[in-house]
Design an enzyme around this catalytic site. Structure first.
Site, PDB file in Angstrom:
ATOM      1  N   GLY A   1       0.815  -1.216   0.000  1.00 50.64           N
ATOM      2  CA  GLY A   1       0.000   0.000   0.000  1.00 50.64           C
ATOM      3  C   GLY A   1       0.845   1.261   0.000  1.00 50.64           C
ATOM      4  N   ASP A   2       1.983   1.218   0.689  1.00 51.00           N
ATOM      5  CA  ASP A   2       2.896   2.361   0.697  1.00 51.00           C
ATOM      6  C   ASP A   2       3.502   2.566  -0.686  1.00 51.00           C
ATOM      7  OD1 ASP A   2       2.385   2.159   3.442  1.00 51.00           O
ATOM      8  OD2 ASP A   2       4.222   1.007   3.792  1.00 51.00           O
TER       9      ASP A   2
END
Length: 310
Positions: A254-255
């Protein structure tokens, strides 16, 4: 012209990631959601700076070397001789990955609003921060909000990933701070799981409605893991489908999406183009161990994108 494409603020950490479930073998790497996003953006060619505090310890020096090697400007990273650099462990089992943190009292948690590098933030196109950056302490939360205030005053776009960690703060506080912060953001980048816990919505579409109609966020990207991402600018929506890859470890995916998205927006892509690119980058980030090591380069992302049906 902006000096930085992305300035990211939060807590970096040194990572020890279990390479085989149930075995005492760990691969040393680096993590921290906003640091991961900064490196992901830099690997896509963006000019990136990072803002935090590190302990005067070997782990802090390791992070500085990593940012130097990755081309991330760490000139605004302070050293705190009275605190340690955060460390975490990732273990794996049939249900997924589990995080264990040694971060209480970390140098990053001692960030103060007065230490926010105002000139650096004003010189950026995008400021990125997260719920974790706010959850680690009240002063770090205030520092993140101050950075957002400075960015908004300067016309710098704000990106916010709630990245909910219930162990870090009470859910009522998490909900209140997340809602207040998202309302100040131009780009809100929650996972479906986090958004469900924060607002009670059960579907991606309901999350989008909550973000637009209740929080007033202009652009929302609801990350759906292997199913892709739902993107909305308030007028149009697009479900960007996931890619089939050999997933090894989803840590930091997600980062990676966040950083790749901002890098492509800074390069001039539309939100739709940037989200498709970031979705492919995030898929590739799951094909290796750790949060940093498998972050892809543009050639690999373009090659995966080429497999997407028209």
């Amino acid at each position: 012209m902006a000096d930085y494409d992305v300035v990211s603020l939060g807590e970096p950490m040194v990572e020890f990631n279990q390479t085989r479930p149930g075995e005492p073998t760990y691969l040393q790497g680096f993590g921290g959601d906003t640091s991961n996003a900064a490196v992901a953006a830099a690997r896509q060619g963006a000019h990136v700076a990072y803002v935090t505090r590190l302990g005067a310890d070997p782990f802090g020096e390791m992070l500085r070397r990593m940012w130097r090697d990755e081309g991330v400007d760490a000139s605004a990273v302070a050293t705190d001789a009275a605190a340690h650099t955060g460390v975490y462990f990732v273990t794996h089992d049939a249900s997924g990955h589990v995080f264990s943190y040694l971060r209480a009292g970390s140098a990053a948690s001692r960030m103060q609003p007065a230490e926010v590098p105002l000139a650096m933030i004003r010189a950026a196109r995008y400021l990125h921060t997260s719920g974790i950056s706010q959850a680690i302490s009240a002063s770090a939360c205030d520092a993140a909000l101050h950075a957002i205030e400075i960015a908004r005053q300067a016309g710098v776009k704000v990106s916010y990933d709630p990245n909910l960690r219930p162990k870090l703060w009470p859910i009522a506080r998490a909900r209140a701070i997340t809602a207040a912060t998202a309302a100040l953001a131009d780009y809100f980048l929650p996972s479906l799981e986090d958004a469900q816990a924060l607002c009670g919505a059960t579907t991606p579409e309901a999350v989008v409605r909550w973000a637009h109609e209740v929080l007033g966020v202009p652009v929302v990207c609801v990350k759906l893991g292997a199913k892709g991402v739902l993107v909305s600018d308030g007028d149009e929506r697009e479900l960007v489908p996931g890619f089939k890859v050999e997933t090894v470890d989803a840590t930091g995916a997600g980062d990676c999406f966040d950083g790749a998205l901002l890098a492509r927006l800074a390069a001039g892509d539309s939100i739709w183009e940037a989200a498709r690119y970031a979705n492919a980058a995030a898929a590739l980030a799951t094909t290796g161990f750790g949060a940093i090591a498998p972050l892809p380069r543009p050639q690999a992302v373009r090659e995966l994108l080429a497999t997407m049906p028209d």
